[in-house]
Write an enzyme that holds these catalytic residues in place. Structure first.
Site, PDB file in Angstrom:
ATOM      1  N   GLY A   1       0.831  -1.139  -0.027  1.00 49.93           N
ATOM      2  CA  GLY A   1       0.138  -0.105  -0.084  1.00 49.93           C
ATOM      3  C   GLY A   1       0.923   1.320  -0.127  1.00 49.93           C
ATOM      4  CB  ALA A   2       4.315   1.816  -0.966  1.00 47.47           C
TER       5      ALA A   2
ATOM      6  CG  ASP B   1      -5.864  -7.551  -5.113  1.00 44.14           C
ATOM      7  OD1 ASP B   1      -5.802  -7.490  -3.923  1.00 44.14           O
ATOM      8  OD2 ASP B   1      -6.900  -7.654  -5.898  1.00 44.14           O
ATOM      9  CB  VAL B   2      -2.267  -7.355  -0.428  1.00 45.56           C
ATOM     10  CG1 VAL B   2      -1.201  -6.755  -0.826  1.00 45.56           C
ATOM     11  CG2 VAL B   2      -3.422  -6.688   0.153  1.00 45.56           C
TER      12      VAL B   2
ATOM     13  CG  ASN C   1       0.774   0.974   4.848  1.00 51.07           C
ATOM     14  OD1 ASN C   1       0.403   1.916   5.850  1.00 51.07           O
ATOM     15  ND2 ASN C   1       0.412   1.426   3.604  1.00 51.07           N
TER      16      ASN C   1
ATOM     17  CB  SER D   1      -6.374   1.593  13.075  1.00 52.18           C
ATOM     18  OG  SER D   1      -7.277   2.669  13.245  1.00 52.18           O
TER      19      SER D   1
ATOM     20  CE1 TYR E   1      -8.840   0.763   8.056  1.00 48.07           C
ATOM     21  CE2 TYR E   1      -9.625   1.352  10.523  1.00 48.07           C
ATOM     22  CZ  TYR E   1      -8.651   1.398   9.335  1.00 48.07           C
ATOM     23  OH  TYR E   1      -7.406   2.214   9.544  1.00 48.07           O
ATOM     24  CB  ALA E   2     -13.056  -1.687  13.986  1.00 47.50           C
TER      25      ALA E   2
ATOM     26  CE  LYS F   1      -6.216  -1.248   9.476  1.00 47.52           C
ATOM     27  NZ  LYS F   1      -4.854  -1.320   9.047  1.00 47.52           N
TER      28      LYS F   1
END
Ligand SMILES: NC(=O)c1ccc[n+]([C@@H]2O[C@H](COP(=O)([O-])OP(=O)(O)OC[C@H]3O[C@@H](n4cnc5c(N)ncnc54)[C@H](O)[C@@H]3O)[C@@H](O)[C@H]2O)c1
Length: 243
Positions: free
Chosen positions: A10-11, A57-58, A84, A136, A150-151, A154
């Site tokens: 994701g760089a 694509d990860v 990331n 996060s 998302y949460a 993480k």
């Protein structure tokens, strides 16, 4: 601390682009992996020599393996990995479609499993490695802005970090998580301004973080002097959450 090969997912932009810049400035050869191949190549060009942008694509383990083969050919065997890449979606827990849930988990969490299992064995063999996973505050407290998928991804990263840290500790490989709260990156552009403002108001430092403030911490964790620091979650959140 020079001459290691570092992989950053994701760089192409945001925090990942800043982390790639930091590691490059510290003397590493940096592979920038991103779904946005053009962005990754552009960022690699900005960094100058010893940087290589690759489209991948990860979510796709076969594509990840192929991309890492190219990195090994081009730069050498990676001994630093920064997981990331992420998909950030803001949505009520009542409205998340299951396909979207699975996709967010695949990008944000399963990719950490896939990339780590690809790269850690060579680090273990060489007796030195650094892995940093981008978590996060949402994974500790639930997201104010980002969704439950998302949460949850993480939160999963926090425990996966500990699992890999324990596995790899005897071999000179450290695994840590970094937990930012709200950092000024393009991901904020699409968010509801009112929710963003309430998030900002809850930060004791009184402002959003800068990507470089997180990247500096990642650079430190990837250094020579952090061999005793493993399995940790390091908060970089302007005081928004204090343990
Ligand atoms: N910005 C913040 O406030 C903040 C806060 C806490 C945590 N984080 C975490 O920091 C990391 C970076 O955040 P950001 O704000 O720079 O996000 P961003 O959306 O700006 O960048 C994410 C990058 O990941 C790439 N990506 C997305 N899906 C991919 C896939 N399937 N394969 C490969 N690459 C893919 C995107 O193309 C993009 O370049 C993420 O893990 C995020 O969860 C960010």
């Amino acid at each position: 601390m020079t001459g290691k090969v570092a992989v950053v997912t994701g760089a192409a932009r945001g925090l990942g682009a800043a982390v790639a810049g930091e590691l490059h400035a510290l003397g590493h050869r940096v592979a920038l992996l991103d779904l946005d191949g053009e962005g990754a190549r552009r960022r690699a060009q900005e960094l100058g020599g010893a940087a290589f942008g690759v489209k991948v694509d990860v979510r796709d383990p076969v594509a990840v393996r192929a991309a890492l083969d190219r990195v090994r050919e081009r730069l050498g065997v990676p001994q630093v990995l920064v997981n990331n890449a992420a998909r950030t979606v803001s949505r009520s827990v009542w409205e998340i479609e299951l396909d979207e849930w699975d996709d967010v988990l695949a990008v944000n969490l399963r990719s950490v499993l896939v990339l780590t299992r690809e790269l850690a064995p060579a680090m273990r063999e060489r007796g030195w490695g650094r892995i940093v996973n981008m978590a996060s505050l949402a994974g500790q407290q639930g997201g104010l802005v980002a969704g439950a998928h998302y949460a949850s991804s993480k939160a999963g990263i926090l425990v996966l970090t500990k699992i890999f840290a324990r596995e790899l500790a005897p071999y000179g490989v450290t695994v840590n998580a970094v937990a930012p709260a709200a950092v000024r990156t393009p991901v904020m552009d699409g968010m509801d301004p009112e929710r963003l403002e309430s998030a900002r108001a809850a930060i004791p430092v009184g402002r959003f973080g800068q990507p470089e403030e997180v990247a500096g911490l990642v650079g430190f964790l990837c250094g020579e002097r952090t061999g005793y620091l493993t399995g940790a979650t390091v908060d970089v959140n302007g005081g928004a959450f204090m343990r």
